[in-house]
Design a protein around this motif. Structure first.
Motif, mmCIF file in Angstrom:
data_model
loop_
_atom_site.group_PDB
_atom_site.id
_atom_site.type_symbol
_atom_site.label_atom_id
_atom_site.label_comp_id
_atom_site.label_asym_id
_atom_site.label_seq_id
_atom_site.Cartn_x
_atom_site.Cartn_y
_atom_site.Cartn_z
ATOM 1 N N VAL A 256 8.191 1.298 -8.303
ATOM 2 C CA VAL A 256 8.354 0.767 -7.360
ATOM 3 C C VAL A 256 8.246 -1.226 -7.722
ATOM 4 C CG1 VAL A 256 7.080 0.227 -5.311
ATOM 5 C CG2 VAL A 256 7.421 2.206 -5.698
ATOM 6 N N GLN A 257 7.120 -1.452 -8.450
ATOM 7 C CA GLN A 257 6.415 -2.690 -8.882
ATOM 8 C C GLN A 257 7.505 -2.864 -9.732
ATOM 9 O OE1 GLN A 257 3.089 -1.635 -11.228
ATOM 10 N NE2 GLN A 257 1.881 -2.570 -9.467
ATOM 11 N N ALA A 258 8.725 -2.486 -10.511
ATOM 12 C CA ALA A 258 10.194 -2.422 -11.657
ATOM 13 C C ALA A 258 10.509 -2.826 -9.941
ATOM 14 C CB ALA A 258 10.033 -0.842 -12.432
ATOM 15 N N ARG A 259 11.293 -2.332 -9.527
ATOM 16 C CA ARG A 259 11.839 -2.115 -8.499
ATOM 17 C C ARG A 259 11.958 -3.814 -7.525
ATOM 18 N NH1 ARG A 259 16.765 -0.406 -6.912
ATOM 19 N NH2 ARG A 259 17.714 -1.683 -4.806
ATOM 20 N N ALA A 260 10.529 -4.059 -7.155
ATOM 21 C CA ALA A 260 10.116 -5.005 -6.741
ATOM 22 C C ALA A 260 9.861 -6.659 -7.149
ATOM 23 C CB ALA A 260 8.591 -5.137 -6.174
ATOM 24 N N MET B 151 0.671 -1.457 -0.075
ATOM 25 C CA MET B 151 -0.095 -0.126 0.234
ATOM 26 C C MET B 151 0.951 1.162 0.267
ATOM 27 S SD MET B 151 -3.048 1.265 2.488
ATOM 28 C CE MET B 151 -2.941 2.458 2.992
ATOM 29 N N ILE B 152 0.433 1.988 -0.935
ATOM 30 C CA ILE B 152 1.127 3.218 -0.807
ATOM 31 C C ILE B 152 0.333 4.687 -0.287
ATOM 32 C CG2 ILE B 152 2.166 5.161 -2.876
ATOM 33 C CD1 ILE B 152 3.130 2.550 -4.560
ATOM 34 N N LYS B 153 0.925 5.202 0.436
ATOM 35 C CA LYS B 153 0.690 6.078 1.163
ATOM 36 C C LYS B 153 0.682 8.354 0.426
ATOM 37 C CE LYS B 153 -1.470 8.046 5.920
ATOM 38 N NZ LYS B 153 -1.984 7.774 6.411
ATOM 39 N N VAL B 154 0.761 9.049 -0.208
ATOM 40 C CA VAL B 154 0.748 10.296 -0.163
ATOM 41 C C VAL B 154 0.597 11.208 1.295
ATOM 42 C CG1 VAL B 154 0.803 12.214 -1.036
ATOM 43 C CG2 VAL B 154 -0.153 9.512 -2.133
ATOM 44 N N ILE B 155 2.055 11.577 2.396
ATOM 45 C CA ILE B 155 1.936 11.686 3.144
ATOM 46 C C ILE B 155 1.680 13.225 2.731
ATOM 47 C CG2 ILE B 155 3.154 12.495 4.905
ATOM 48 C CD1 ILE B 155 2.595 9.103 5.013
ATOM 49 N N ARG B 156 2.076 14.314 1.625
ATOM 50 C CA ARG B 156 2.988 15.599 1.729
ATOM 51 C C ARG B 156 2.490 15.878 0.279
ATOM 52 N NH1 ARG B 156 8.200 17.538 4.682
ATOM 53 N NH2 ARG B 156 7.418 16.983 6.251
ATOM 54 N N GLY B 157 1.794 16.685 -0.515
ATOM 55 C CA GLY B 157 1.679 17.466 -1.464
ATOM 56 C C GLY B 157 0.596 16.596 -2.055
ATOM 57 N N ASN B 158 0.064 16.911 -3.036
ATOM 58 C CA ASN B 158 -1.144 16.333 -4.208
ATOM 59 C C ASN B 158 -1.261 16.093 -5.506
ATOM 60 O OD1 ASN B 158 -3.923 15.611 -5.091
ATOM 61 N ND2 ASN B 158 -4.417 18.146 -5.281
ATOM 62 N N PRO B 159 -0.284 14.702 -5.442
ATOM 63 C CA PRO B 159 0.016 14.069 -7.069
ATOM 64 C C PRO B 159 -0.891 13.962 -7.872
ATOM 65 C CG PRO B 159 0.000 12.436 -5.291
ATOM 66 C CD PRO B 159 -0.188 13.713 -4.252
ATOM 67 N N PRO C 212 -3.186 11.979 -10.946
ATOM 68 C CA PRO C 212 -3.220 10.020 -11.197
ATOM 69 C C PRO C 212 -2.033 9.954 -12.114
ATOM 70 C CG PRO C 212 -5.235 11.536 -11.309
ATOM 71 C CD PRO C 212 -3.813 12.894 -11.710
ATOM 72 N N GLU C 213 -1.345 10.688 -12.992
ATOM 73 C CA GLU C 213 0.010 10.769 -14.376
ATOM 74 C C GLU C 213 1.143 10.291 -12.828
ATOM 75 O OE1 GLU C 213 -1.381 12.777 -14.741
ATOM 76 O OE2 GLU C 213 -3.483 12.157 -16.271
ATOM 77 N N GLU C 214 1.741 11.192 -11.765
ATOM 78 C CA GLU C 214 3.110 11.085 -11.139
ATOM 79 C C GLU C 214 2.411 10.627 -9.946
ATOM 80 O OE1 GLU C 214 3.337 15.709 -10.393
ATOM 81 O OE2 GLU C 214 2.592 15.613 -9.803
ATOM 82 N N LEU C 215 1.480 9.501 -9.471
ATOM 83 C CA LEU C 215 0.888 8.504 -9.065
ATOM 84 C C LEU C 215 1.244 7.160 -9.144
ATOM 85 C CD1 LEU C 215 0.032 7.877 -5.854
ATOM 86 C CD2 LEU C 215 -2.086 7.950 -6.799
ATOM 87 N N ALA C 216 0.611 7.025 -10.876
ATOM 88 C CA ALA C 216 1.122 6.217 -11.792
ATOM 89 C C ALA C 216 2.577 5.933 -11.802
ATOM 90 C CB ALA C 216 -0.041 6.176 -13.049
ATOM 91 N N ALA C 217 3.426 6.595 -12.025
ATOM 92 C CA ALA C 217 4.559 7.143 -12.401
ATOM 93 C C ALA C 217 5.450 6.414 -11.072
ATOM 94 C CB ALA C 217 5.275 7.868 -13.277
ATOM 95 N N ALA C 218 5.077 6.966 -10.141
ATOM 96 C CA ALA C 218 5.595 6.272 -8.916
ATOM 97 C C ALA C 218 5.785 5.608 -8.689
ATOM 98 C CB ALA C 218 5.638 7.195 -8.025
ATOM 99 N N LEU C 219 4.664 4.280 -8.902
ATOM 100 C CA LEU C 219 4.106 2.852 -9.017
ATOM 101 C C LEU C 219 4.408 2.090 -9.296
ATOM 102 C CD1 LEU C 219 2.096 0.815 -7.006
ATOM 103 C CD2 LEU C 219 0.483 2.040 -8.387
#
Length: 68
Positions: free
Chosen positions: A21-25, A1-9, A11-18
């Motif tokens: 993370v998935q590629a690294r895993a 589960m990913i939780k955004v602590i600060r800011g308001n990303p 949907p594209e930024e959130l998808a890129a970050a996810l």
């Protein structure tokens, strides 16, 4: 589960970050399946005692400090 602590990303930024993370895993899982649990074997204390160590000869005590 990913939780955004600060800011308001966006949907594209959130998808890129996810995606990162998935590629690294996935890369970590693939790398761990290729190795044979080397860290566990490396830290095994029994690994040290598997080989016979050389034993000193009969007069080794006399040659430990004083030259012959």
């Amino acid at each position: 589960m990913i939780k955004v602590i600060r800011g308001n990303p966006t949907p594209e930024e959130l998808a890129a970050a996810l995606a990162v993370v998935q590629a690294r895993a996935a890369a970590t899982a693939a790398a761990s399946s290729d190795t044979q649990d080397l860290p566990e074997q490396w830290s095994d204390p029994g690994r040290i005692a598997r080989h016979d160590r050389p034993r000193p000869g009969p007069r080794a005590w006399a040659r430990t400090y004083w030259p012959v």
